[in-house]
Design a protein around this motif. Sequence first.
Motif, short mmCIF file in Angstrom:
data_model
loop_
_atom_site.label_atom_id
_atom_site.label_comp_id
_atom_site.label_asym_id
_atom_site.label_seq_id
_atom_site.Cartn_x
_atom_site.Cartn_y
_atom_site.Cartn_z
N PHE A 85 -11.41 8.48 7.99
CA PHE A 85 -10.15 9.08 7.51
C PHE A 85 -10.45 10.35 6.71
N ALA A 86 -11.50 10.30 5.91
CA ALA A 86 -11.89 11.48 5.13
C ALA A 86 -12.27 12.62 6.08
N TYR A 87 -13.01 12.30 7.13
CA TYR A 87 -13.43 13.31 8.12
C TYR A 87 -12.22 13.96 8.79
N GLU A 88 -11.29 13.12 9.22
CA GLU A 88 -10.06 13.64 9.86
C GLU A 88 -9.32 14.61 8.93
N THR A 89 -9.21 14.22 7.68
CA THR A 89 -8.46 15.03 6.71
C THR A 89 -9.18 16.34 6.40
N LEU A 90 -10.49 16.23 6.18
CA LEU A 90 -11.26 17.42 5.78
C LEU A 90 -11.33 18.46 6.89
N THR A 91 -11.40 18.03 8.14
CA THR A 91 -11.45 19.00 9.24
C THR A 91 -10.12 19.73 9.35
N VAL A 92 -9.03 19.06 9.00
CA VAL A 92 -7.71 19.72 9.05
C VAL A 92 -7.57 20.74 7.92
N ILE A 93 -8.07 20.38 6.73
CA ILE A 93 -7.89 21.32 5.61
C ILE A 93 -9.00 22.38 5.55
N GLY A 94 -9.92 22.32 6.49
CA GLY A 94 -10.87 23.42 6.68
C GLY A 94 -12.09 23.44 5.78
N LYS A 95 -12.56 22.27 5.36
CA LYS A 95 -13.83 22.22 4.61
C LYS A 95 -14.98 22.10 5.62
N PRO A 137 -25.41 23.58 -3.77
CA PRO A 137 -25.14 22.23 -4.30
C PRO A 137 -23.91 22.19 -5.22
N ALA A 138 -23.67 23.27 -5.96
CA ALA A 138 -22.54 23.25 -6.89
C ALA A 138 -21.21 23.18 -6.16
N LYS A 139 -21.19 23.66 -4.92
CA LYS A 139 -19.94 23.65 -4.14
C LYS A 139 -19.94 22.55 -3.07
N GLU A 191 -30.02 14.14 -7.79
CA GLU A 191 -31.31 14.83 -7.87
C GLU A 191 -31.19 16.26 -7.33
N LYS A 192 -30.30 16.46 -6.38
CA LYS A 192 -30.13 17.79 -5.79
C LYS A 192 -29.01 18.58 -6.47
N GLY A 193 -28.46 18.00 -7.53
CA GLY A 193 -27.44 18.73 -8.29
C GLY A 193 -26.06 18.69 -7.67
N MET A 194 -25.79 17.68 -6.84
CA MET A 194 -24.47 17.57 -6.22
C MET A 194 -23.66 16.44 -6.84
N LYS A 195 -22.36 16.65 -6.93
CA LYS A 195 -21.48 15.58 -7.39
C LYS A 195 -21.35 14.56 -6.25
N CYS A 196 -21.30 13.29 -6.64
CA CYS A 196 -21.19 12.24 -5.62
C CYS A 196 -20.07 11.27 -5.98
N GLY A 200 0.81 -1.21 0.00
CA GLY A 200 0.00 0.00 0.00
C GLY A 200 0.84 1.26 0.00
N PRO A 201 0.21 2.43 -0.05
CA PRO A 201 -1.23 2.59 -0.22
C PRO A 201 -1.64 2.31 -1.66
N LEU A 202 -2.87 1.80 -1.83
CA LEU A 202 -3.35 1.39 -3.15
C LEU A 202 -4.63 2.16 -3.52
N GLY A 203 -4.88 2.25 -4.81
CA GLY A 203 -6.10 2.87 -5.30
C GLY A 203 -5.99 4.38 -5.41
N ASN A 204 -7.06 4.99 -5.92
CA ASN A 204 -6.98 6.42 -6.24
C ASN A 204 -7.31 7.35 -5.08
N GLY A 205 -8.26 7.02 -4.23
CA GLY A 205 -8.65 7.90 -3.14
C GLY A 205 -9.61 9.00 -3.57
N PHE A 206 -10.12 9.74 -2.56
CA PHE A 206 -11.08 10.82 -2.83
C PHE A 206 -10.36 12.08 -3.28
N ASP A 207 -10.99 12.77 -4.23
CA ASP A 207 -10.48 14.06 -4.68
C ASP A 207 -11.46 15.12 -4.18
N PHE A 208 -11.02 15.93 -3.23
CA PHE A 208 -11.91 16.93 -2.62
C PHE A 208 -11.79 18.31 -3.28
N GLU A 209 -11.01 18.37 -4.36
CA GLU A 209 -10.78 19.67 -5.01
C GLU A 209 -12.08 20.30 -5.50
#
Lengths: 305, 257
Positions: B121-131, B179-181, B202-207, B93-102
């Motif tokens: 893990f996503a939660y830990e990372t996102l709270t650090v980068i301020g989303k 929704p766009a952001k 349906e709500k216009g959000m990327k998933c 590892g680490p393997l695979g692509n992972g989430f892109d939060f850009e």
Amino acid sequence: MSKLLNVNVGSVNLKSPIILASGTCNFGRELAEYYDLSILGGISSKGLTIKPRNGNPGVRVAECASGMLNSVGLQNPGVHYFIENDLDFMKESGAAVIVNVAGHSFEDYIDMVTTLDPHKDKIDALEINLSCPNVKAGCMTIGSDPEAIKAITSKLRRLTDLPLWIKLTPNVTDIKATALAAQAGGADAVVLINTLMGMRIDIRTRRPVLTNNTGGYSGPAVKPVAIRMVAECAQVLDIPIVGCGGIADYKDVIEFMIAGASAVEIGTACLVHPALPVDITADLEKYCEDNGIELKDLTGTLQRW
Amino acid sequence: MATRKEYRIKLISKELLNADTCYLGFDCPEIASSCIPGQFVNISAGTMFLKRPFGIASVDREKGTFNIGVKVVGKGTEQIKDFEVGTEVDCLGPLGNGFDFEGCDNVILTGGGTGVFPINFAYETLTVIGKNVTVCEGFRDARQVILNKDGYILTTDAGDMGIKGTVIAGLDTLTIEDPAKTLVCCVGPIPMMKAVSAWAEEKGMKCLVSMEQRMACGAGICLCCTVKVKDDGPDGYKNVRCCKEGPVFDSREVAWS
């Protein structure tokens, strides 16, 4: 790299006996992330067909004792895409380029060889896959019948000067008969063995684990079967043998060579340890130095009881 | 530069989260320093031949450690759950692509079952980068609830904890302002990811969804772990590798069956 590992499969000179087995290395690109592919004797491409194939649906792998069943079903991008996008990469890797050729009928194989032959400057050998157990027609259906093997091999022989290695199935009663048929058809070498056909069942659902119902068994568990078949064929063939089946360390390579193999293919073990060929190569070099031998001298040195 | 990507790693902590799920901590600075949320590791499972894939659940980059969650589903995971602290295992590892939060300001993380591990893990990372992060997790019943934190929206099918219903019942309590952001990330069983994708679209959000398939190599070489994605070709779909092109896919690309 040490010259002690140099081997020949007929007219094909390999710097090492280690070839990555078809279907376990794609076209080498992913493994280049893990190690320098130029240490390899060769890379045998993913089994290719004229048209792209999506392969089999659903679950394609089931673990078994000391190995696994797969039913990928020859998923591949098609030979034309391969020639445009992957062949140069394989050539530049520094390993010999073995192109694995699959099909559903005689015509498919003829089409494939005719399509590949103009690119012979980038190809070291064609590995004719008469042994994939995971497709409904062609491959193993042809490869179980000595007459069909001889007929298809001689047809392909007339189409190309490229070395023809016939990859045979172990799912036959007499491997000598199919190997001799390949030789009679004009093959330059045989590759022994492809996977053993098997099945696993989920006892809760009473359904096969694999959505294709059956699959090909590979891994260390099949090594004794492969060794036996190599040793049997070595007694009757005049053409070289490439051994394949369950190799997981350098001692396995030596065992295959003593049985009669001129080179070997490693596959399933690399799915668990992608960089395994690096270790096996180093261990083989040490073995040759420690014993004062060239590896190719081991081929066919089996002392039967 | 080629790297073997395979390490002999030591189990340094083990915590039982419920009857059949445990949380394992491993020492491996190479993986801890380079992995991103949504990526996974392949870990050898005792006497089993093939390694087993696990989404990375947490990372301590300073200490050089990472965690995975293991739910016992067969012989391999059973052996991994029984590892004693101090055990050394092979890990790729680490393997695979992972989430892109850009490109997003807000992220809605949705997890179910063992999917809550990569979500963590996503939660830990996102709270650090301020989303702006919202987490919604769903389980069958209260006994299955794991890694639940204050502020998370919790749902259970049985209704014995949190909101009764699937994660959609939880997500429906949210007001989506931009929704766009806003990006939705979902890791869980297929029916859940399919439903969350439909809800987001349906709500216009990327998933983004993290797919799962029986896997052999994890390195993209065996083509066993394929996922169907939409394609214009004759089959109407194309099989791509969960371990290499994924495991994270844009939900609109997935050919759901």
